[in-house]
Scaffold this motif. Structure first.
Motif, PDB file in Angstrom:
ATOM      1  N   SER A   2       0.831  -1.194   0.000  1.00  0.00           N
ATOM      2  CA  SER A   2       0.000   0.000   0.000  1.00  0.00           C
ATOM      3  C   SER A   2       0.862   1.238   0.000  1.00  0.00           C
ATOM      4  N   ALA A   3       0.226   2.361  -0.314  1.00  0.00           N
ATOM      5  CA  ALA A   3       0.972   3.614  -0.417  1.00  0.00           C
ATOM      6  C   ALA A   3       1.536   4.055   0.910  1.00  0.00           C
ATOM      7  N   PRO A   4       0.778   3.986   2.043  1.00  0.00           N
ATOM      8  CA  PRO A   4       1.374   4.373   3.312  1.00  0.00           C
ATOM      9  C   PRO A   4       2.562   3.521   3.676  1.00  0.00           C
ATOM     10  N   ALA A   5       2.488   2.199   3.348  1.00  0.00           N
ATOM     11  CA  ALA A   5       3.626   1.335   3.661  1.00  0.00           C
ATOM     12  C   ALA A   5       4.824   1.701   2.817  1.00  0.00           C
ATOM     13  N   THR A   6       4.573   2.059   1.542  1.00  0.00           N
ATOM     14  CA  THR A   6       5.677   2.487   0.683  1.00  0.00           C
ATOM     15  C   THR A   6       6.329   3.736   1.221  1.00  0.00           C
ATOM     16  N   THR A   7       5.498   4.649   1.676  1.00  0.00           N
ATOM     17  CA  THR A   7       6.040   5.881   2.242  1.00  0.00           C
ATOM     18  C   THR A   7       6.880   5.591   3.466  1.00  0.00           C
ATOM     19  N   GLY A 217       3.217  23.505  10.037  1.00  0.00           N
ATOM     20  CA  GLY A 217       4.644  23.317   9.850  1.00  0.00           C
ATOM     21  C   GLY A 217       4.992  22.076   9.051  1.00  0.00           C
ATOM     22  N   ASN A 218       4.060  21.119   8.993  1.00  0.00           N
ATOM     23  CA  ASN A 218       4.307  19.879   8.254  1.00  0.00           C
ATOM     24  C   ASN A 218       3.399  19.774   7.037  1.00  0.00           C
ATOM     25  N   ARG A 219       3.063  20.913   6.465  1.00  0.00           N
ATOM     26  CA  ARG A 219       2.161  20.903   5.310  1.00  0.00           C
ATOM     27  C   ARG A 219       2.756  20.118   4.138  1.00  0.00           C
ATOM     28  N   GLU A 220       4.075  20.228   3.921  1.00  0.00           N
ATOM     29  CA  GLU A 220       4.700  19.495   2.816  1.00  0.00           C
ATOM     30  C   GLU A 220       4.616  17.994   3.049  1.00  0.00           C
ATOM     31  N   VAL A 221       4.773  17.571   4.300  1.00  0.00           N
ATOM     32  CA  VAL A 221       4.669  16.146   4.604  1.00  0.00           C
ATOM     33  C   VAL A 221       3.273  15.641   4.291  1.00  0.00           C
ATOM     34  N   VAL A 222       2.265  16.407   4.712  1.00  0.00           N
ATOM     35  CA  VAL A 222       0.885  16.007   4.459  1.00  0.00           C
ATOM     36  C   VAL A 222       0.607  15.937   2.959  1.00  0.00           C
ATOM     37  N   GLU A 223       1.124  16.893   2.204  1.00  0.00           N
ATOM     38  CA  GLU A 223       0.902  16.875   0.760  1.00  0.00           C
ATOM     39  C   GLU A 223       1.546  15.663   0.103  1.00  0.00           C
ATOM     40  N   VAL A 224       2.781  15.303   0.543  1.00  0.00           N
ATOM     41  CA  VAL A 224       3.441  14.125  -0.018  1.00  0.00           C
ATOM     42  C   VAL A 224       2.657  12.870   0.323  1.00  0.00           C
ATOM     43  N   LEU A 225       2.180  12.779   1.559  1.00  0.00           N
ATOM     44  CA  LEU A 225       1.414  11.607   1.969  1.00  0.00           C
ATOM     45  C   LEU A 225       0.134  11.477   1.154  1.00  0.00           C
ATOM     46  N   PHE A 227      -0.229  12.626  -1.813  1.00  0.00           N
ATOM     47  CA  PHE A 227       0.179  12.338  -3.184  1.00  0.00           C
ATOM     48  C   PHE A 227       0.426  10.850  -3.394  1.00  0.00           C
ATOM     49  N   VAL A 228       1.007  10.192  -2.391  1.00  0.00           N
ATOM     50  CA  VAL A 228       1.303   8.768  -2.539  1.00  0.00           C
ATOM     51  C   VAL A 228       0.124   7.889  -2.121  1.00  0.00           C
ATOM     52  N   GLY A 229      -0.997   8.487  -1.731  1.00  0.00           N
ATOM     53  CA  GLY A 229      -2.201   7.709  -1.482  1.00  0.00           C
ATOM     54  C   GLY A 229      -2.592   7.533  -0.037  1.00  0.00           C
ATOM     55  N   ALA A 230      -1.902   8.201   0.894  1.00  0.00           N
ATOM     56  CA  ALA A 230      -2.281   8.071   2.308  1.00  0.00           C
ATOM     57  C   ALA A 230      -3.600   8.792   2.553  1.00  0.00           C
ATOM     58  N   ASP A 231      -4.477   8.169   3.329  1.00  0.00           N
ATOM     59  CA  ASP A 231      -5.760   8.796   3.620  1.00  0.00           C
ATOM     60  C   ASP A 231      -5.650   9.649   4.892  1.00  0.00           C
ATOM     61  N   ASP A 232      -6.735  10.370   5.175  1.00  0.00           N
ATOM     62  CA  ASP A 232      -6.742  11.280   6.321  1.00  0.00           C
ATOM     63  C   ASP A 232      -6.642  10.512   7.643  1.00  0.00           C
ATOM     64  N   ASP A 233      -7.192   9.313   7.695  1.00  0.00           N
ATOM     65  CA  ASP A 233      -7.163   8.548   8.938  1.00  0.00           C
ATOM     66  C   ASP A 233      -5.734   8.149   9.300  1.00  0.00           C
ATOM     67  N   TYR A 234      -4.942   7.791   8.311  1.00  0.00           N
ATOM     68  CA  TYR A 234      -3.541   7.434   8.564  1.00  0.00           C
ATOM     69  C   TYR A 234      -2.765   8.633   9.104  1.00  0.00           C
ATOM     70  N   ILE A 235      -2.987   9.811   8.501  1.00  0.00           N
ATOM     71  CA  ILE A 235      -2.286  11.018   8.954  1.00  0.00           C
ATOM     72  C   ILE A 235      -2.743  11.394  10.367  1.00  0.00           C
ATOM     73  N   ALA A 236      -4.053  11.293  10.619  1.00  0.00           N
ATOM     74  CA  ALA A 236      -4.568  11.638  11.947  1.00  0.00           C
ATOM     75  C   ALA A 236      -3.994  10.717  13.014  1.00  0.00           C
ATOM     76  N   ARG A 237      -3.848   9.428  12.688  1.00  0.00           N
ATOM     77  CA  ARG A 237      -3.274   8.490  13.663  1.00  0.00           C
ATOM     78  C   ARG A 237      -1.828   8.837  13.967  1.00  0.00           C
ATOM     79  N   ALA A 238      -1.082   9.266  12.947  1.00  0.00           N
ATOM     80  CA  ALA A 238       0.313   9.631  13.171  1.00  0.00           C
ATOM     81  C   ALA A 238       0.426  10.817  14.120  1.00  0.00           C
ATOM     82  N   PHE A 239      -0.388  11.832  13.910  1.00  0.00           N
ATOM     83  CA  PHE A 239      -0.364  12.989  14.806  1.00  0.00           C
ATOM     84  C   PHE A 239      -0.867  12.611  16.195  1.00  0.00           C
TER      85      PHE A 239
END
Length: 322
Positions: A2-7, A217-225, A227-239
């Protein structure tokens, strides 16, 4: 894969050079949301301070509740007979008769008659010392200790005293004083609980602003994630994981400092108890002892602060992304 795993494999691969095109937070061995920053340490310090204050409020409320319960239990075990002097009456005979009536009642374990000098000394805090009260009709007191408040029939005792010594003897069961003490204690405990809630709300607000700052401050990270297919739930869990770690650190420090403060204060109170001033303070305010329930409450507040930090950060991230 999956894209999050690739990232993650690109960002955290233990071998191979880091891709310089990736943002710093996505390079090898770098956390997605770094916590070892000035902002992260400041947030942990704020959470520690708020948790410390909430722990102090909870511990103080526990001390008041415990001492109020002890005071109420002690006062409920005692009642007082007041014998007023009257023209042409032998007050000593009236006191003896009232004492006899009281001792004949079931449930009365002990009766102590206050002498005239003892009754006058009870007025010194209000009238001052060194006054001649011999010409004043100072009431005489009989303190009754109850064997069991449920077995003692105070209503019948009051009726017998009124019939035997009308207008002279009266029974005070301290019900009004107990009611006022209970009201004051409940009000103080309520204020303590309200302060704890306000502190937790302040913690949530601090986490909200910190999360928004971290997202910006991490807007570029969110955009890359994205771009590679990470959904909002994955990003929210990381934060959420990162901010929960900050909340856990701050909550543990704040709760530990609150427990240490109560322990030191208890040691100082016990050391001062040996002196007359310390004994008077303890008699007036009760023992300075938090107890197991108080310490558990402080620890629970630290845990709740950590959970609030994680939940609020997740909600804030989801709203920011939407």
């Amino acid at each position: 894969m999956s894209a999050p795993a690739t990232t993650r494999s690109q960002a955290e691969s233990p071998s191979g050079p880091a891709d310089p095109s990736l943002p710093t937070n996505l390079r090898r061995n770098a956390a997605l949301v770094p916590t070892d920053t000035a902002a992260g340490r400041s947030l942990a310090a704020v959470i520690a301070i708020l948790t410390f204050l909430a722990g102090l409020c909870a511990g103080a409320a526990e001390i008041v509740a415990t001492n109020a319960g002890q005071w109420q239990g002690d006062v409920a075990q005692e009642v007082t007979i007041q014998v007023r002097p009257g023209p042409g009456r032998d007050v000593d005979a009236d006191v003896a008769r009232a004492e006899t009536i009281a001792k004949s009642e079931p449930g009365i374990a002990e009766a102590r008659v206050f002498s005239k000098a003892e009754a006058e000394r009870l007025l010194e805090p209000w009238l001052g010392s060194g006054l001649d009260l011999s010409d004043l009709p100072v009431p005489r007191l009989i303190a009754l200790k109850l064997a069991d408040s449920r077995s003692a029939d105070l209503k019948r005792l009051r009726t017998r005293l009124t019939e035997a010594l009308p207008g002279v003897a009266s029974l005070d069961d301290h019900a009004l004083w107990l009611q006022r003490l209970s009201t004051a204690a409940n009000a103080f405990v309520g204020i303590g609980v309200g302060m704890v809630i306000l502190v937790l709300v302040a913690t949530g607000l601090a986490v909200t602003f910190a999360t928004r700052g971290a997202m910006a401050g991490n807007r570029e990270v969110v955009e890359v994630l994205h771009f590679v297919g990470a959904d909002d739930d994955y990003i929210a869990r990381a934060f959420q994981r990162r901010f929960f770690g900050l909340g856990l650190r701050g909550g543990a420090i704040g709760a530990g400092l609150a427990i240490l403060a109560f322990a030191v204060a208890g040691l100082l109170a016990r050391a001062a108890r040996s002196g007359p001033a310390g004994q008077e303070v303890e008699a007036l305010f009760g023992a300075f002892q938090v107890g197991l329930r108080g310490y558990v409450s402080v620890i629970l507040i630290g845990v709740i602060a950590s959970l609030v930090t994680g939940v609020v950060s997740r909600i804030t991230v989801r709203r920011f992304l939407s």
